[in-house]
Design a protein around this motif. Structure first.
Motif, PDB file in Angstrom:
ATOM      1  N   GLN A  70       8.304  -0.760 -19.063  1.00 55.60           N
ATOM      2  CA  GLN A  70       8.804  -2.032 -18.532  1.00 55.60           C
ATOM      3  C   GLN A  70       7.914  -2.534 -17.396  1.00 55.60           C
ATOM      4  N   LEU A  71       7.067  -1.653 -16.849  1.00 60.07           N
ATOM      5  CA  LEU A  71       6.183  -2.057 -15.747  1.00 60.07           C
ATOM      6  C   LEU A  71       4.815  -2.442 -16.278  1.00 60.07           C
ATOM      7  N   GLN A  72       4.115  -3.264 -15.483  1.00 62.31           N
ATOM      8  CA  GLN A  72       2.754  -3.628 -15.855  1.00 62.31           C
ATOM      9  C   GLN A  72       1.819  -2.849 -14.935  1.00 62.31           C
ATOM     10  N   PHE A  73       1.342  -1.703 -15.403  1.00 61.21           N
ATOM     11  CA  PHE A  73       0.517  -0.844 -14.551  1.00 61.21           C
ATOM     12  C   PHE A  73      -0.898  -1.402 -14.459  1.00 61.21           C
ATOM     13  N   GLU A  74      -1.423  -1.505 -13.242  1.00 63.61           N
ATOM     14  CA  GLU A  74      -2.752  -2.087 -13.080  1.00 63.61           C
ATOM     15  C   GLU A  74      -3.844  -1.035 -12.926  1.00 63.61           C
ATOM     16  N   ARG A  75      -3.759  -0.196 -11.879  1.00 64.43           N
ATOM     17  CA  ARG A  75      -4.822   0.808 -11.695  1.00 64.43           C
ATOM     18  C   ARG A  75      -4.393   1.886 -10.716  1.00 64.43           C
ATOM     19  N   PHE A  76      -5.116   3.015 -10.821  1.00 67.33           N
ATOM     20  CA  PHE A  76      -4.918   4.131  -9.898  1.00 67.33           C
ATOM     21  C   PHE A  76      -6.179   4.254  -9.052  1.00 67.33           C
ATOM     22  N   VAL A  77      -6.040   4.129  -7.743  1.00 76.53           N
ATOM     23  CA  VAL A  77      -7.174   4.233  -6.831  1.00 76.53           C
ATOM     24  C   VAL A  77      -7.064   5.543  -6.067  1.00 76.53           C
ATOM     25  N   VAL A  78      -8.133   6.340  -6.072  1.00 79.48           N
ATOM     26  CA  VAL A  78      -8.119   7.581  -5.299  1.00 79.48           C
ATOM     27  C   VAL A  78      -8.610   7.269  -3.889  1.00 79.48           C
ATOM     28  N   ALA A  79      -7.677   7.220  -2.945  1.00 78.56           N
ATOM     29  CA  ALA A  79      -8.018   6.893  -1.560  1.00 78.56           C
ATOM     30  C   ALA A  79      -6.860   7.267  -0.653  1.00 78.56           C
ATOM     31  N   ALA A  80      -7.167   7.397   0.627  1.00 71.60           N
ATOM     32  CA  ALA A  80      -6.114   7.636   1.614  1.00 71.60           C
ATOM     33  C   ALA A  80      -5.576   6.287   2.082  1.00 71.60           C
ATOM     34  N   GLY A  81      -4.302   6.267   2.455  1.00 70.42           N
ATOM     35  CA  GLY A  81      -3.673   5.024   2.888  1.00 70.42           C
ATOM     36  C   GLY A  81      -4.258   4.465   4.176  1.00 70.42           C
ATOM     37  N   GLU A  82      -4.943   5.306   4.942  1.00 72.88           N
ATOM     38  CA  GLU A  82      -5.506   4.836   6.210  1.00 72.88           C
ATOM     39  C   GLU A  82      -6.719   3.934   5.986  1.00 72.88           C
ATOM     40  N   ASN A  83      -7.304   4.008   4.777  1.00 75.07           N
ATOM     41  CA  ASN A  83      -8.442   3.138   4.450  1.00 75.07           C
ATOM     42  C   ASN A  83      -8.325   2.682   3.002  1.00 75.07           C
ATOM     43  N   MET A  84      -7.745   1.492   2.815  1.00 72.05           N
ATOM     44  CA  MET A  84      -7.524   0.995   1.458  1.00 72.05           C
ATOM     45  C   MET A  84      -8.422  -0.218   1.194  1.00 72.05           C
ATOM     46  N   HIS A  85      -9.719  -0.087   1.538  1.00 74.21           N
ATOM     47  CA  HIS A  85     -10.606  -1.249   1.412  1.00 74.21           C
ATOM     48  C   HIS A  85     -10.683  -1.781  -0.021  1.00 74.21           C
ATOM     49  N   GLN A  86     -10.255  -0.967  -1.005  1.00 75.36           N
ATOM     50  CA  GLN A  86     -10.257  -1.429  -2.412  1.00 75.36           C
ATOM     51  C   GLN A  86      -9.197  -2.506  -2.655  1.00 75.36           C
ATOM     52  N   VAL A  87      -8.268  -2.650  -1.702  1.00 69.32           N
ATOM     53  CA  VAL A  87      -7.200  -3.648  -1.861  1.00 69.32           C
ATOM     54  C   VAL A  87      -7.440  -4.794  -0.874  1.00 69.32           C
ATOM     55  N   ALA A  88      -7.454  -6.023  -1.406  1.00 64.64           N
ATOM     56  CA  ALA A  88      -7.793  -7.190  -0.575  1.00 64.64           C
ATOM     57  C   ALA A  88      -6.692  -7.551   0.422  1.00 64.64           C
ATOM     58  N   ASP A  89      -7.074  -8.205   1.503  1.00 68.17           N
ATOM     59  CA  ASP A  89      -6.133  -8.691   2.527  1.00 68.17           C
ATOM     60  C   ASP A  89      -5.076  -9.586   1.879  1.00 68.17           C
ATOM     61  N   GLY A  90      -3.833  -9.450   2.298  1.00 68.97           N
ATOM     62  CA  GLY A  90      -2.760 -10.366   1.876  1.00 68.97           C
ATOM     63  C   GLY A  90      -2.552 -10.459   0.376  1.00 68.97           C
ATOM     64  N   SER A  91      -2.898  -9.392  -0.364  1.00 69.00           N
ATOM     65  CA  SER A  91      -2.894  -9.514  -1.828  1.00 69.00           C
ATOM     66  C   SER A  91      -1.653  -8.958  -2.523  1.00 69.00           C
ATOM     67  N   VAL A  92      -0.742  -8.293  -1.805  1.00 64.94           N
ATOM     68  CA  VAL A  92       0.435  -7.740  -2.494  1.00 64.94           C
ATOM     69  C   VAL A  92       1.748  -8.215  -1.849  1.00 64.94           C
TER      70      VAL A  92
END
Ligand SMILES: C[S@@+](CC[C@H](N)C(=O)[O-])C[C@H]1O[C@@H](n2cnc3c(N)ncnc32)[C@H](O)[C@@H]1O
Ligand SMILES: *[C@@H]1O[C@H](CO)[C@@H](O)[C@H](O)[C@H]1NC(C)=O
Length: 244
Positions: A116-138
């Motif tokens: 039922q979910l639309q899975f996008e991607r799995f990123v291997v990273a620590a939450g303290e540095n999530m540069h793979q995710v853009a500002d204001g994007s979620v």
């Protein structure tokens, strides 16, 4: 009391000497990162059973934060095996982040079980540095049982606020330190060093609500409860959400 904590810590330390020795040799962390997903898979069955009504209550208003398209974009930080997937609304777009790559296989099993979910991607990273995710994007960020294990809670929450859109929300459900006057806090202190090694950096004595209260959310809904879990040291919980 400090002396009693130290003495008992020593006893626990002696009982778990092999683990501390492997840690000194530098191999424990590798073993733990491999072992932890298997442990968490079993733990999750029990936790989700005992916390089902709280999780349903917590995640019940997620759809209110959906963007203009009507779809909710959700980032789960420290996703582990994907224990929360079944509580997310249908059609929700999910991105997952976790620093332990060994979770991938387990996470993808949960993805397969939650079509039922639309899975996008799995990123291997620590939450303290999530540069793979853009500002204001979620629209929404979720952390459950993660603040106990991160290296730097303040840094993680700054990153959370960076990736959230204005008006987006951060949902959390975390075990925390008990009140300092209780016996449970005493045992949390005794077990903390061994527990930390055994459960991949999980700290029993963090007062995580303080970091949440200081993170600068425009609105914060935070409840303290004693969760109905069998292990007393992880019963004290905080859960709720903060709005950016
Ligand atoms: C106790 S598990 C909880 C997993 C999952 N959220 C759940 O509720 O079942 C803690 C998770 O936090 C992850 N973790 C540890 N340090 C982290 C960090 N700095 N940033 C993000 N996640 C982290 C671990 O790899 C693990 O998946
Ligand atoms: C757990 O957190 C407490 C409070 O922040 C800290 O004093 C303690 O050293 C931490 N334990 C470990 C094993 O890092």
């Amino acid at each position: 009391m400090r002396l009693a904590v130290r003495a008992l810590r020593l006893v626990v330390g002696i009982l778990s000497l092999p683990m501390f020795l492997l840690n000194l040799l530098g191999v424990w962390s590798w073993i733990c990162k491999k072992w932890f997903p298997y442990f968490l898979t079993r733990f999750t069955v029990m936790y989700n059973e005992q916390m089902a009504s709280r999780k349903r209550e917590l995640f019940g208003n997620l759809p209110e934060f959906a963007g203009p398209s009507g779809k909710l974009s959700l980032l789960e930080v420290g996703c582990g095996t994907g224990a929360n997937f079944k509580f997310y609304p249908a059609g929700c777009r999910v991105t997952c982040i976790d620093p332990n790559p060994n979770f991938e296989k387990f996470l993808f099993k949960s993805v397969a079980e939650n079509r039922q979910l639309q899975f996008e991607r799995f990123v291997v990273a620590a939450g303290e540095n999530m540069h793979q995710v853009a500002d204001g994007s979620v629209d929404v960020v979720v952390c459950t049982l993660v603040l106990c294990s991160v290296e730097n809670q303040e840094k993680l929450l700054r990153e959370v606020c960076r990736v959230l859109r204005p008006g987006g929300a951060f949902y959390f459900m975390e075990h925390v330190a008990d009140e300092r006057s209780t016996w449970n806090y005493f045992w949390q202190q005794v077990l903390d060093p061994a527990w930390y090694l055994l459960f991949d950096g999980c700290n029993l004595t963090r007062e995580s609500w303080k970091t949440l209260e200081q993170a600068g959310f425009s609105k914060l809904k935070l409840q303290h409860i004693q969760a109905p879990l069998s292990w007393a040291v992880v019963r004290p919980h905080v859960y709720g959400y903060g709005v950016k």
